[in-house]
Design an enzyme around this catalytic site. Structure first.
Site, mmCIF file in Angstrom:
data_model
loop_
_atom_site.group_PDB
_atom_site.id
_atom_site.type_symbol
_atom_site.label_atom_id
_atom_site.label_comp_id
_atom_site.label_asym_id
_atom_site.label_seq_id
_atom_site.Cartn_x
_atom_site.Cartn_y
_atom_site.Cartn_z
ATOM 1 N N LYS A 174 0.846 -1.198 0.000
ATOM 2 C CA LYS A 174 0.000 0.000 0.000
ATOM 3 C C LYS A 174 0.883 1.251 0.000
ATOM 4 O O LYS A 174 1.490 1.590 1.000
ATOM 5 C CB LYS A 174 -0.933 0.046 1.222
ATOM 6 N N GLU A 249 9.133 1.299 10.990
ATOM 7 C CA GLU A 249 10.215 2.283 10.881
ATOM 8 C C GLU A 249 9.530 3.642 10.939
ATOM 9 O O GLU A 249 8.773 4.002 10.050
ATOM 10 C CB GLU A 249 10.978 2.045 9.578
ATOM 11 N N CYS A 283 13.190 10.769 7.676
ATOM 12 C CA CYS A 283 13.204 10.334 9.081
ATOM 13 C C CYS A 283 14.612 10.358 9.658
ATOM 14 O O CYS A 283 14.788 10.380 10.864
ATOM 15 C CB CYS A 283 12.579 8.953 9.202
ATOM 16 N N GLU A 380 9.653 15.998 15.637
ATOM 17 C CA GLU A 380 10.031 15.845 14.236
ATOM 18 C C GLU A 380 9.240 16.865 13.415
ATOM 19 O O GLU A 380 8.015 16.916 13.493
ATOM 20 C CB GLU A 380 9.682 14.423 13.769
#
Ligand code: NDP
Length: 476
Positions: A174, A249, A283, A380
């Site tokens: 996906k 992750e 990331c 983040e």
């Protein structure tokens, strides 16, 4: 070649059954590129069930040498179509074309690595105390759901799909709603390369609408996810009900630590791209910069000057280093964060403004005078923003590095070998580089500590993660 705009199920394009279509916008021009079918719940069922049939019907039992051949063929077709795939990615998410080409090449290398790994993936023979013959088998799990994000759509899809297929699983992939094109192209090309129908299904569609159905489908044995910590945590919760395997992750707030004894001029020149590459939507972005006090001022001066020189602009041009953000919404999130920092009196040494014209561009921003409690230091941002702080004491600096709930990546600059070994050992992070900004190596494990995730992509670790260990004992 035509834009791939439908689902890829059972080796063929398929209209959606009840899913909502996805409109794709080129972030560099704000123009519509295409309308892509979004999967509905019947499509999820059909894709997972037929992937299971393909698993049972033979992919899992195919001779390793045959699987190797197909995987090398996939890599070859990816290379032959490198330019087309790179152009798709460039238009779809505004990825600078030179990066897009590198990433397609990386995806092909991932297939080559795991093609070669198939016949080098060993079990054990174990001298058990009672005698006889004891050995382990690495058996595939069944159907894997691979859910991938929009920041590195093609390589991340490859580094989940390739090891999962290599060990005999089938995959329902996906892609993110913002970036389905190269995943669909991968499904089609892999099929043309000889992957049997159903072994790799590609299902674009809203994560909110079909995510739960995919994750909880009884025939899904493992979910391999890259994306936000919030969604990763939800997936883990759902998976726990049936004890499905997960690898996650997730986010990061990675440090870049520069000691005064390092080649700090080189660090200052190269560090802007360690956080601003991919417009900071990474990331592994080194978004917390720790600089030892004696070199703080000259380092910042060089770092800011190097940031000013970055080529921001049209991702279709070969010289562009920084393209637009992926969407208007993502740019707004980043701008809100910068506005918050300004309101607290923090200094924006460079960047943070929108260049004029169309496209979701934002000039890379360097924030100084940041406090450790600031949102921009702790959370983040996923955009082109770095926070810089001086440090005086190694132990206190490490404590601050490890105060983050994340632990994905980071860099450490020093010419003192003992210090490099000592600090590298103490930092809580899945990936770390010394005197370099490199985080991803096809051959080495990649993943995070703490809220940055669970399990590892890449390297032989990923192959292990897509198998169950079976111990077989044979009496004499
Ligand atoms: P998400 O975690 O929402 O998206 C990642 C993937 O998960 C997409 O394919 C998405 O599909 C899918 N998804 C979303 N909701 C569900 C669900 N309930 N069940 C299953 N799958 C789901 O990230 P966003 O795109 O919203 O980005 C938000 C933030 O996440 C970023 O600003 C960044 O901080 C972080 N992020 C981190 C990444 C990383 O590399 N670790 C990558 C991307 C984001 P869909 O696109 O259809 O919603």
């Amino acid at each position: 070649m035509q834009l791939p705009t439908e689902l890829f199920v059972n080796g063929a394009w398929r209209h959606s059954a009840g899913g909502k279509a996805i409109t794709l916008i080129n972030p560099a021009t704000e123009e519509r590129i295409a309308e892509v079918a979004g999967a509905g719940l019947p499509d999820v069922n059909e894709a997972v069930e037929s992937a299971h049939r393909a698993f049972v019907a033979g992919w899992r039992d195919l001779a390793p040498g045959k699987r190797t051949e197909v995987m090398f063929n996939v890599a070859r077709l990816l290379r032959e179509n490198l330019e087309w795939l790179a152009q798709l990615e460039c238009q779809n998410i505004g990825k600078p074309i030179s990066d897009a080409r590198d990433e397609v090449g990386l995806g092909a290398r991932v297939f080559e690595y795991y093609a070669g790994g198939i016949t080098r993936f060993y079990g054990q023979t174990i001298p058990v105390a009672r005698g006889g013959f004891d050995y382990t088998l690495r058996t595939p799990m069944g159907v894997v759901a691979a859910i991938v994000p929009w920041n590195f759509p093609f390589p991340i899809a490859c580094w989940k799909v390739a090891p999962a297929l290599a060990v005999g699983n089938c995959v329902a992939l996906k892609p993110a709603s913002l970036s389905p094109l190269t995943a669909l192209a991968l499904g089609k090309l892999a099929h043309e390369a000889g992957l049997p129908a159903g072994v790799l299904q590609v299902l674009p569609g809203s994560g909110q609408a079909i995510g739960d159905a995919l994750v909880t489908h009884p025939l899904i044995r493992k979910i391999s996810f890259t994306g936000s910590t919030a969604v990763g945590s939800r997936i883990m919760e759902l998976a726990a009900r049936d004890l499905k395997r997960v690898s996650l992750e997730l986010g990061g707030k990675s440090p870049n630590i520069v000691f005064a004894d390092s080649d700090w001029e080189r660090a200052a020149e190269t560090s802007p791209m360690s956080v601003f590459a991919n417009t900071g939507q990474d990331c592994c972005a080194r978004s917390r910069l720790f600089v030892e006090r004696p070199i703080y001022e000259p380092f910042v001066e060089r770092f800011v000057a190097a940031t000013r020189k970055l080529a921001v602009g049209d991702p279709a041009k070969a010289e562009t280093q920084i393209g637009p953000l992926v969407s208007a919404g993502q740019r707004e999130v980043v701008e809100a964060c910068l506005a918050g920092a300004r309101a607290q009196g923090r200094t924006v040494a460079v960047g943070g403004e929108r260049p004029c014209g169309k496209g979701y561009y934002l000039a890379p921003a360097v924030l100084l005078g940041v406090e450790t409690a600031d949102v921009c230091w702790r959370e983040e941002i996923f955009g082109p923003v770095v926070c810089v702080r001086p440090f005086d004491d190694e132990a206190a600096m490490i404590q601050e590095v490890n105060a983050s709930p994340y632990g994905l990546s980071g860099s450490l600059w020093t010419n003192d070998l003992r210090r490099a070994l000592r600090v590298a050992r103490q930092i809580e992070s899945g990936v770390l580089s010394v005197n370099s900004h490199s985080s991803v190596h096809v051959e080495a494990p990649f993943g995070g500590f703490k809220q940055s995730g669970l399990g590892r992509d890449l390297g032989m670790n990923a192959m292990e993660g897509y198998t169950e260990v079976k111990n077989v004992y044979v009496a004499e």
